[in-house]
Enzyme design. Structure first.
Site, PDB file in Angstrom:
ATOM      1  N   TYR A   1      -4.642   5.660  11.552  1.00 26.79           N
ATOM      2  CA  TYR A   1      -3.709   6.759  11.825  1.00 26.79           C
ATOM      3  C   TYR A   1      -4.439   8.092  11.985  1.00 26.79           C
ATOM      4  CZ  TYR A   1       0.911   4.654  11.107  1.00 26.79           C
ATOM      5  OH  TYR A   1       2.071   3.942  11.236  1.00 26.79           O
TER       6      TYR A   1
ATOM      7  N   LYS B   1      -7.998  -7.652   7.211  1.00 26.65           N
ATOM      8  CA  LYS B   1      -8.318  -8.506   8.359  1.00 26.65           C
ATOM      9  C   LYS B   1      -9.834  -8.666   8.337  1.00 26.65           C
ATOM     10  CE  LYS B   1      -7.152 -10.800  12.081  1.00 26.65           C
ATOM     11  NZ  LYS B   1      -6.363 -12.051  12.027  1.00 26.65           N
TER      12      LYS B   1
ATOM     13  N   ASP C   1      -2.215 -11.284   9.076  1.00 32.23           N
ATOM     14  CA  ASP C   1      -1.320 -12.175   9.838  1.00 32.23           C
ATOM     15  C   ASP C   1      -0.669 -13.196   8.913  1.00 32.23           C
ATOM     16  OD1 ASP C   1      -3.867 -13.240   9.491  1.00 32.23           O
ATOM     17  OD2 ASP C   1      -3.971 -14.190  11.464  1.00 32.23           O
TER      18      ASP C   1
ATOM     19  N   ASP D   1       2.307   0.046   7.157  1.00 27.96           N
ATOM     20  CA  ASP D   1       3.457   0.484   7.941  1.00 27.96           C
ATOM     21  C   ASP D   1       4.260  -0.728   8.387  1.00 27.96           C
ATOM     22  OD1 ASP D   1       5.117   2.219   9.514  1.00 27.96           O
ATOM     23  OD2 ASP D   1       3.990   1.597  11.296  1.00 27.96           O
TER      24      ASP D   1
ATOM     25  N   ASP E   1       8.023  -2.475   6.589  1.00 27.43           N
ATOM     26  CA  ASP E   1       9.287  -2.683   7.306  1.00 27.43           C
ATOM     27  C   ASP E   1       9.736  -4.136   7.159  1.00 27.43           C
ATOM     28  OD1 ASP E   1       9.461  -0.073   8.267  1.00 27.43           O
ATOM     29  OD2 ASP E   1       9.938  -0.696  10.316  1.00 27.43           O
TER      30      ASP E   1
END
Ligand code: IPM
Ligand code: MG
Length: 357
Positions: free
Chosen positions: A141, A192, A224, A248, A252
């Site tokens: 970000y 990751k 993942d 982020d 959600d």
């Protein structure tokens, strides 16, 4: 000690839901003699309209001085075509980075009264209580360089930089380990590391920290797989710690496990425990101004603010109990409506919480 709270209603449904939370805060302020004072400022699209910038200097100044901040939401289609630096989201990101609010706590809790709101089978989600600890001021970000450049071939190329320093990883790691100590003592670090070096380092630092928290069981998961496990068997998780972008996305997803993102609060804290509190849902421009938005996530965010930044546990508990009570009474805004519920507006929901207090 200053006891000032800054309200940043923002855009879309922001002003409607913050108005209800403000009433609730006023009520507990009186009832528990908290001595809080409130101020309001512009951020996001509302600030762009009024002052041509998503984060006016006056807002940032007030935010720095406040002990805690309650934010509604920012953004909407009206401002979507503005250049990146002028978009409402920059107001939010600017506040996060200027105040160094690096620790974002996003609980995903299934309220027993709303068990049927989840799209997953009740047995998969009943009793769900996850805390996502998202790093909020670093990673892709904020990494430099970033932009869109013109290549020699004449083609444009967009690029961002995913980076974390050891100290950034260590400080968010500590927040997560400490949160796990207070809860189920299980921490899953999501990365990751099979592809990205930055998260190889992330994993290494988490392993290093493990020694300081022998009572916490640390595990690692690729992002993942974490996305898959969250819908397959979410109750395996207690605390999840991850970087800005993975956090982020996963927050959600976790929010939706509970069936209602309209119920979930969040806290963004710096190392002085100064914090900005906001509902996890966005500005929902499609329903703005209709009086149908769910104010409960903002009201619960206000409770979180009382607990984490203002050390007013009793007032926080009173608000949470009042929310639970209105749910018991069957009151539901449209987003959490189910059979047998009594449909109420934003204001009616706010008023019901007030009466329950
Ligand atoms: C969030 C939001 C923000 C983010 C946007 C509005 C910039 O999605 O708080 O999760 O990406 O962090
Ligand atoms: Mg988000």
């Amino acid at each position: 000690m200053s006891r000032s709270v800054l309200l940043l209603p923002g855009d879309g449904i922001g002003p409607e839901i913050v108005a209800e939370a403000e009433k609730v805060l006023n009520k507990v302020n009186e009832k528990f003699s908290l001595g809080l004072s409130f101020d309001t400022a512009l951020v996001g699209g509302a600030a762009i309209d009024a002052e041509d910038t998503p984060l006016p200097a006056d807002t940032l100044d007030k935010a720095r001085k406040a002990e805690a901040i309650l934010l509604g939401a920012v953004g909407g289609p009206k401002w979507d075509s503005l250049p990146m630096a002028k978009r409402p989201e920059k107001g939010l990101l600017g506040l996060r980075s200027s105040l160094e609010l690096f620790a974002n706590l996003r609980p995903a809790i299934l309220y027993p009264q709303l068990a049927s709101a989840s799209s997953l089978k009740p047995e998969v989600v009943s009793g769900l209580d996850i805390l996502i600890v998202r790093e909020l001021t670093g990673g892709i970000y904020f990494g430099q360089p970033r932009g869109v450049r013109l290549l020699e071939s004449g083609e444009r190329q967009g690029y961002n930089t995913y980076q974390y320093t050891e100290s950034e990883i260590r400080r968010i790691g500590r927040v997560a380990f400490e949160a796990a100590q207070q809860r189920g003592k299980k921490l899953c670090s999501v990365d990751k590391a099979n592809v990205l070096e930055v998260t190889v380092l992330w994993r290494e630092i988490m392993e290093e920290l493990k020694g300081e928290y022998p009572d916490v069981e640390l595990s690692h998961m690729y992002v993942d797989n974490a996305a898959m496990q969250l819908v397959k068997a979410p109750k395996q998780f207690d605390v999840i710690v991850t970087g800005n972008m993975f956090g982020d996305i996963l927050s959600d997803e976790a929010a939706m496990l509970t069936g209602s993102i309209g119920m979930l609060p969040s806290a963004s804290l710096n190392s002085e425990k100064q914090g900005m509190y906001e509902p996890c849902h966005g500005s929902a421009p499609d329903i703005a101004g209709q009086g149908i938005a769910n104010p409960l996530a903002t009201i619960i965010s206000a409770a979180m603010m009382l607990r984490y930044s203002l050390n007013e546990d009793e007032a926080a508990e009173a608000i949470e109990a009042a929310v639970s009570k209105v749910l018991d009474q069957g009151l539901r805004t449209a987003d959490i409506m189910s059979e047998g519920g009594k449909k109420v507006s934003t204001r009616e929901m706010g008023e019901a919480v007030l009466s329950a207090l």
